[in-house]
Structures are given as structure tokens and as C-alpha cells.
Design an enzyme around this catalytic site. Sequence first.
Site, mmCIF file in Angstrom:
data_model
loop_
_atom_site.group_PDB
_atom_site.id
_atom_site.type_symbol
_atom_site.label_atom_id
_atom_site.label_comp_id
_atom_site.label_asym_id
_atom_site.label_seq_id
_atom_site.Cartn_x
_atom_site.Cartn_y
_atom_site.Cartn_z
ATOM 1 N N GLY A 181 15.603 49.725 -4.154
ATOM 2 C CA GLY A 181 16.793 50.504 -4.747
ATOM 3 C C GLY A 181 15.968 51.907 -5.139
ATOM 4 O O GLY A 181 15.083 51.719 -6.061
ATOM 5 N N ILE A 271 20.115 48.112 -7.394
ATOM 6 C CA ILE A 271 20.755 48.581 -6.435
ATOM 7 C C ILE A 271 22.216 48.691 -6.656
ATOM 8 O O ILE A 271 23.222 48.697 -5.759
ATOM 9 C CB ILE A 271 20.868 47.203 -5.373
ATOM 10 C CG1 ILE A 271 21.312 45.853 -6.112
ATOM 11 C CG2 ILE A 271 19.571 46.827 -4.590
ATOM 12 C CD1 ILE A 271 21.842 44.789 -5.133
ATOM 13 N N GLY A 272 22.411 49.205 -8.110
ATOM 14 C CA GLY A 272 23.754 49.745 -8.272
ATOM 15 C C GLY A 272 24.233 48.872 -9.575
ATOM 16 O O GLY A 272 23.431 48.102 -9.811
ATOM 17 N N HIS A 450 10.687 85.362 -20.510
ATOM 18 C CA HIS A 450 8.999 85.256 -19.782
ATOM 19 C C HIS A 450 8.253 85.148 -20.855
ATOM 20 O O HIS A 450 8.190 85.680 -21.701
ATOM 21 C CB HIS A 450 9.014 86.589 -18.878
ATOM 22 C CG HIS A 450 7.393 86.544 -18.352
ATOM 23 N ND1 HIS A 450 7.125 85.984 -17.246
ATOM 24 C CD2 HIS A 450 6.378 87.157 -18.723
ATOM 25 C CE1 HIS A 450 5.951 85.964 -16.928
ATOM 26 N NE2 HIS A 450 5.346 86.718 -17.945
#
Length: 471
Positions: A181, A271-272, A450
Site C-alpha cells: 500500500g 491497505i486502508g 523573500h
Amino acid sequence: MADNSYDVIVLGSGPGGYVAAIRCAQLGLKTAIVERELLGGICLNWGCIPTKALLRSAEILHYAQHAKDYGLKIAGTIEADLEAVVKRSRGVAKQLNQGVTHLMKKNKITVHMGEGTLTGPTSLSVKSDKGEEKLAAKHVIVATGARARDLPFAPADGKRIWTYRTAMTPPEMPKKLLVIGSGAIGIEFASFYNDMGCDVTVVEMLERIVPVEDHEVSVFLEKSLTKQGMTIMTGAGVEDIKADAKCVKAKIKGKDGKVAEHEFSHCIVAIGIQPNTENIGLEKLAEMDRGFIQIDPYGRTKSKGLWAIGDCTPGPWLAHKASHEGVTAAEAIAQELGNKDVHPHPTNRDAIPGCTYCHPQIASVGMTEAKAKEAGYTVKVGMFPFIGNGKAIALGEAEGFTKTVFDAKTGELLGAHMVGAEVTEMIQGYTIGKTLETTEAELMQTVFPHPTISESMHESVLAAYGKALHI
């Protein structure tokens, strides 16, 4: 009211539950929380926070190993002390758990430790070592979260086959690791163990890793992780796993359709998730879809007085989404109880950012370019590479880019997608833009400081309209 009667009871104390309880208490509601394990839930104790502590250690190790790139010399051998790394991670989790305990006391929230079961839309039974308590409230919020989903043919054993929980407190350092996964959890652990010196293979059944992200982010990340030494297998599936005391043997079907057996020392299954909604009395009280409680944008279920938030409801399954839903539900409840000073807003799932803390980091909000086109938009897309950003070059982190997607007709910001250093800290700028319904005009007129990597956000917007300055 009797001692065990409340305005609101929250079932579960994760980042959705404990935040909901705090907001209810702030609004003057008599509030209780029911927790079966640890205050703070999975995220604080076994998820978001301790994994970031692990990843920070891996990041420091990475920089130390590349000190010469920064003109520095480090004498002696640089190596990971896994036991010390895990100890630090658990210390961070413990500190935050104690913080939540303090917040419960500060806000005068009653904590009932035990296994909570709904006996009706607004009543619970709580079982613990001390016996059984009956609780009642005007409103109940279900915030029971979710757990890792197992492979049906190879459930986690905590020895060779792990879920995230074992992966955070590993009994030993894997030598050769299989990660099944490539969502956020899988990729974060793959990144951690790779930086710690492990040989890592990632198997993803879909055609690209981090499949919910923009296609160009997936392509960039796969190249970066491969360059770092990982093996990435997409369009592949694990057909069988056998684990013994010495190793894990996995039969993997590759993109070409051929099945080959590979040997690993350990395996992480990512896998979840599976929602924690079984056996808590929801069967007749809420509409369910694959175990997830169906709710309206404020958290209401079909039963009056019963609410639900977080990972036990439809996705995205993210801690910050759960917390936001907790506040929304608390304010909606207060409004129903007569508070005229609160004005809850429905949760907008299109403006919830996602972050993955691998190396390099990933962050996104809104639609991908492909999803925007599928939805019928004509789009303007801008990309700006970090190699054109002075701060990124100075940091030695010039790999990455920022991508923005706009509606060509209205200038609406549809989505933003970033990969590279510090992007998980920067995505909130675009998220605010989404919430304010900004267009490219406001973003172009915003002054970015910046030198910062955030200047790449500005340049990406400019690029979408052919006005980029530094590419």
C-alpha cells in the site's frame, strides 16, 4: 441533572472527540467523554504525532549522512539507534497524552474510562474494570475512529506482519521490508525505514503510488524514492503471504501478470482503514455504508440527538478534518440547545488539505488537474520547480515543485499540489485561499516574503497565466 446526565457525551477521545468535547464545554454545555484506551486516540498516541517524531529522527540521520553536501565533516560512524528513536517517539506521545488529560480537567469535562455502547440515540452504557455505568445526554457525538485494515489471507501478527502500530514500536530493525500500500501511511513508513538503512520494497495495486494525489506528484515521488534506493512496484498485487520465525515469503503478481515469490524479513500492511463502528449499538440508529456512519455536513445522523465525526464517517480520514467536524458539531448542538451566538458552518470537504511526511514531503488541497477536467472545467495550470527558488537551493532541497489548477473561466483556485521540502507547512496558504474563494488575481497581488520556498507558490500562480518571473 443527575451525576450521569449531560448535555453532550462524546464517545471517543481522538482529535475529533476531545476537540468536540472542549468546544462543547467552552459553549457552556455539561460535557462528558468516554474513552476505552488512551485520551488523544490513535492520532496522538499511535498515529500522526509519534510517526512525525520517528520521521524527524530519520530526517536528522539523513542530513548527518550527507553533511559533506553542506561543507561539514562529522567524525566517527553515523548510525541509527532504533531503541532510542522509538523511546523518543513514545515520549512525545506521552507528553501530548498528558496535555489532553490537562485540557479535560481545565474545561471541566468528565472522563469515563471504559467500553462505551449506545443503548439509544442519547444514552450509553460504559463497561470497565469497576463495573457498568449508565449515562444519558441530550446529544451524543460518536467519534470512535478507525483501525488498520488487515489482509484477509495474512492478518497482522506483530512479529513479521505489522500494521502501523507495530511499525512504530518495532521489536527489531527490519533488514528487508515489504510495504503493501502506497497511501500516506505506507509511504511514510517506507520513507522512515529506508532512511534508517533498511532495504524497502513498496507494492501498490494501482498504476501509481500515492494514487489520490495529482499524477505529476506521483510520478515525481516515485522517481525520487527510487533514486533513494527503494523498489517501487505499481500495478502489482500481493497474492499470498507466508510468515515464519525467520522471514516473510510473498507471492507478488507484477504488472506483466507474472507471479514471483520474494523473501523479506518483515512486512507492513497499509491497505486502508476499517471504521470502529461494530458492536457499539449503531445498527438501528444510523445509516451505514461499508461501516462508515452517514452524516450531514454538520455531523447529524438519521437519529435525532445522535451525531458522528472523524474517521468513523466518510473521508478524507484525516485528524484535522475530524477536529474541524468536532467544532462544527459542537456549535450546531449548542445552537439547537438555544445558543443564539453561535453560527456553525457546514464542513466543506473540498477545502481540506492533505499532507504526507515522506522525504520529499507531499501536500495538496482541492482538485487534481485530472479531477477538475473530469468535472467539466476548462483549466489553467501553473507549475514552478524548486530549482528556480533561491531558498530551496540554499537549503540543498532543490528537488520539488508547486502546481496550481484554476478555472480558466472564473479564475477560481480549484486545487494546489506540492512536493518537496517544507510543503506540509506551506499548503495552508492555498487552503486559506480556497476558504476565501480566492481567484488568481488576489494570489498574484499577494506579496510573498523573500527568501522563502513559499515564493514558489506565487510563481506557480503566475505560471498558470504565462507571467512567471524566474523560469
